[in-house]
Motif scaffolding. Structure first.
Motif, PDB file in Angstrom:
ATOM      1  N   VAL A 162      -1.726   5.266   4.719  1.00 51.46           N
ATOM      2  CA  VAL A 162      -2.183   3.929   5.000  1.00 51.46           C
ATOM      3  C   VAL A 162      -2.314   3.505   6.431  1.00 51.46           C
ATOM      4  CG1 VAL A 162      -0.388   2.110   5.180  1.00 51.46           C
ATOM      5  CG2 VAL A 162       0.072   3.565   2.929  1.00 51.46           C
ATOM      6  N   LEU A 163      -1.879   4.636   7.439  1.00 56.36           N
ATOM      7  CA  LEU A 163      -2.447   4.129   8.475  1.00 56.36           C
ATOM      8  C   LEU A 163      -3.454   4.206   8.609  1.00 56.36           C
ATOM      9  CD1 LEU A 163       1.404   5.490  10.348  1.00 56.36           C
ATOM     10  CD2 LEU A 163       0.318   2.528   9.799  1.00 56.36           C
ATOM     11  N   GLY A 164      -3.873   5.090   8.647  1.00 55.08           N
ATOM     12  CA  GLY A 164      -5.205   5.851   8.815  1.00 55.08           C
ATOM     13  C   GLY A 164      -6.335   4.205   7.990  1.00 55.08           C
ATOM     14  N   ALA A 197       5.897  -4.882  14.288  1.00 55.73           N
ATOM     15  CA  ALA A 197       5.360  -5.572  12.582  1.00 55.73           C
ATOM     16  C   ALA A 197       4.971  -4.719  11.894  1.00 55.73           C
ATOM     17  CB  ALA A 197       4.115  -6.878  13.588  1.00 55.73           C
ATOM     18  N   LEU A 198       4.069  -3.535  12.349  1.00 51.35           N
ATOM     19  CA  LEU A 198       3.287  -2.837  11.733  1.00 51.35           C
ATOM     20  C   LEU A 198       4.439  -2.169  10.495  1.00 51.35           C
ATOM     21  CD1 LEU A 198      -0.243  -1.078  11.315  1.00 51.35           C
ATOM     22  CD2 LEU A 198       0.797  -2.325   9.664  1.00 51.35           C
ATOM     23  N   GLU A 199       5.474  -1.171  11.593  1.00 55.15           N
ATOM     24  CA  GLU A 199       5.992  -0.531  11.644  1.00 55.15           C
ATOM     25  C   GLU A 199       7.456  -1.522  10.107  1.00 55.15           C
ATOM     26  OE1 GLU A 199       9.015   0.722  14.886  1.00 55.15           O
ATOM     27  OE2 GLU A 199      10.501   0.683  14.235  1.00 55.15           O
ATOM     28  N   ALA A 211       5.835   7.192  12.420  1.00 50.87           N
ATOM     29  CA  ALA A 211       4.416   6.947  12.104  1.00 50.87           C
ATOM     30  C   ALA A 211       3.602   6.404  12.585  1.00 50.87           C
ATOM     31  CB  ALA A 211       4.626   7.116  10.672  1.00 50.87           C
ATOM     32  N   ILE A 212       4.497   5.144  13.235  1.00 52.67           N
ATOM     33  CA  ILE A 212       3.614   4.227  13.961  1.00 52.67           C
ATOM     34  C   ILE A 212       3.767   4.760  15.445  1.00 52.67           C
ATOM     35  CG2 ILE A 212       4.446   2.050  15.645  1.00 52.67           C
ATOM     36  CD1 ILE A 212       3.294   1.382  12.340  1.00 52.67           C
ATOM     37  N   ARG A 263       1.268  -1.487   0.266  1.00 51.12           N
ATOM     38  CA  ARG A 263       0.149  -0.111   0.186  1.00 51.12           C
ATOM     39  C   ARG A 263       1.104   1.351  -0.068  1.00 51.12           C
ATOM     40  NH1 ARG A 263      -6.189  -1.268   2.896  1.00 51.12           N
ATOM     41  NH2 ARG A 263      -5.910  -3.097   2.479  1.00 51.12           N
ATOM     42  N   VAL A 264       2.165   1.131   0.307  1.00 54.58           N
ATOM     43  CA  VAL A 264       2.874   1.918   0.588  1.00 54.58           C
ATOM     44  C   VAL A 264       3.127   2.739  -0.672  1.00 54.58           C
ATOM     45  CG1 VAL A 264       5.004   2.808   1.772  1.00 54.58           C
ATOM     46  CG2 VAL A 264       3.497   2.131   2.966  1.00 54.58           C
TER      47      VAL A 264
END
Lengths: 221, 221
Positions: free
Chosen positions: B114-116, B151-153, B180-181, B97-98
């Motif tokens: 993306v985080l949204g 993991a998201l990071e 960001a995370i 997605r990034v």
DNA sequence: CATTTTTATGCAGAGACTGCAAAAATGCAT
DNA sequence: ATGCATTTTTGCAGTCTCTGCATAAAAATG
């Protein structure tokens, strides 16, 4: 008749080096507590470094430190806590140090200064080198150590809330503290990976500068 | 003859809702796995909410979910992992997605978008409401959940490294992802504390704007 | 040396988590 | 339907972290 635990040392974390390296301060009791704590830490870190972390049990650590297994948990609340590079003393001082920075400093600058002091204090500890090795070889452990960073973060929140005259729940204050701690973490990690080519402060300064520039790309290396 | 575990489900995290709410996809096996996972999650979250977390054992959870205690660990690697609001699927998609964001977007904007999406997907899950309650009543648990954020990071690091044509070890990339995370975490936390007065996206946008402004004070609320 | 306070230790036990092997369920081809 | 292959579930034994409690050991105190 404090309401606290009857078994635990009154001060699980005697100040090993607050202002200077006051190794011989306090009575016999204090000295022995420091010795025990350090013995456990050194034994643990060395075993972790040599055999990996999962392979080392608390009993192993205690055997090497000549301490009862039960005693271990009087000093550390978990097996991994021995890797935390700062003690309660440092954390408690953090809020005050934030207040102590020159009033004209921007928040990020104050944060950088305070965290820079904290990490340098940690790096002067007797087990830092081995700790760094352990964390480099076993990155999973960073997770566990990060929990300790959270305590520092809370201290930062306290300090900046007062400094800025805002509530502890203020969103900006929270974001500021959390971001600062994250920056410290990233800096330490990068510093570790780079085999100490640059100084810790270099990474810290560079990353805080990136923050000041709104995290736009290509501004720095 | 894969070298992986012989005992664990091949896909511990079937995609419950990747694009849309495809509840009935796959064979019987896949459906049952989803059901089991969800049963465990719902039982756990409800018990946590009602009795606190320390008071609930894995056996309790399994009893309520009508599943063998041993099976629990086929789905989750730890007791607290049931609180993680996203699955492997979501994480795996993140890097892509990034890359998929418009090329002209600044890194922070791409990250926010993306985080949204990620957090909104999570909020649409069946257990989000209770999870939020649990985390509000037991802030200690946020620590445990943060591990999942890591993991998201890592996924963000992957994505941005490619997007910016840099290495995964690049300091800027790391700082960007970590920040960001962290911003996501702070946003979620503030949103939770505020009893849902503002939307999640509101907090997220506000905090990312603060980042863009170099975390200078008084620029926003 | 007696007393009080603090720390160390031993013991028992709860509970998380893992490896292993048998059993049950599902998928698939005939 | 029926038999075979694959995957998931389960039970069991065992290791290990961590805690509460009671007692011994140590040290500060007068």
């Amino acid at each position: 008749m404090a309401r606290s635990a009857r078994t635990a040392p009154s001060t699980a974390t005697p100040s090993p080096n607050h202002g200077a390296g006051e190794t011989g301060t306090g009575g016999l009791r204090e000295r022995k507590k420091r010795a025990t704590r350090q013995a456990l830490q050194q034994a643990a870190v060395r075993l972790f470094r040599d055999h990996g972390t999962g392979a080392v049990t608390v009993d192993d650590i205690c055997a090497h430190a000549d301490v009862s297994p039960r005693t271990f948990f009087n000093y550390f609340t978990s097996k991994e806590e021995v890797l935390v590079p700062w003690d309660r003393e440092t954390i408690d001082n953090t809020a005050a140090r934030v207040l102590g920075r020159p009033p004209e400093e921007e928040p990020l600058e104050a944060a950088e200064a305070v965290l820079g002091e904290a990490i340098e204090t940690a790096m002067n500890g007797p087990t830092w080198r081995d700790q760094a090795v352990v964390l480099r070889h076993h990155p999973e452990l960073i997770e566990k150590v990060v929990t300790a960073f959270r305590a520092l973060e809370a201290a930062l929140v306290e300090g900046f809330a007062q400094r800025l005259g805002r509530a502890s729940e203020d969103v900006y204050v929270r974001l500021l503290a959390a971001t600062a701690i994250t920056t410290l973490r990233v800096s330490v990690q990068s510093w570790q990976d780079s085999e100490a080519g640059e100084s810790m402060r270099h990474y810290l300064a560079e990353n805080f500068e990136r923050l000041r520039r709104g995290l736009r790309p290509d501004e720095l290396g």
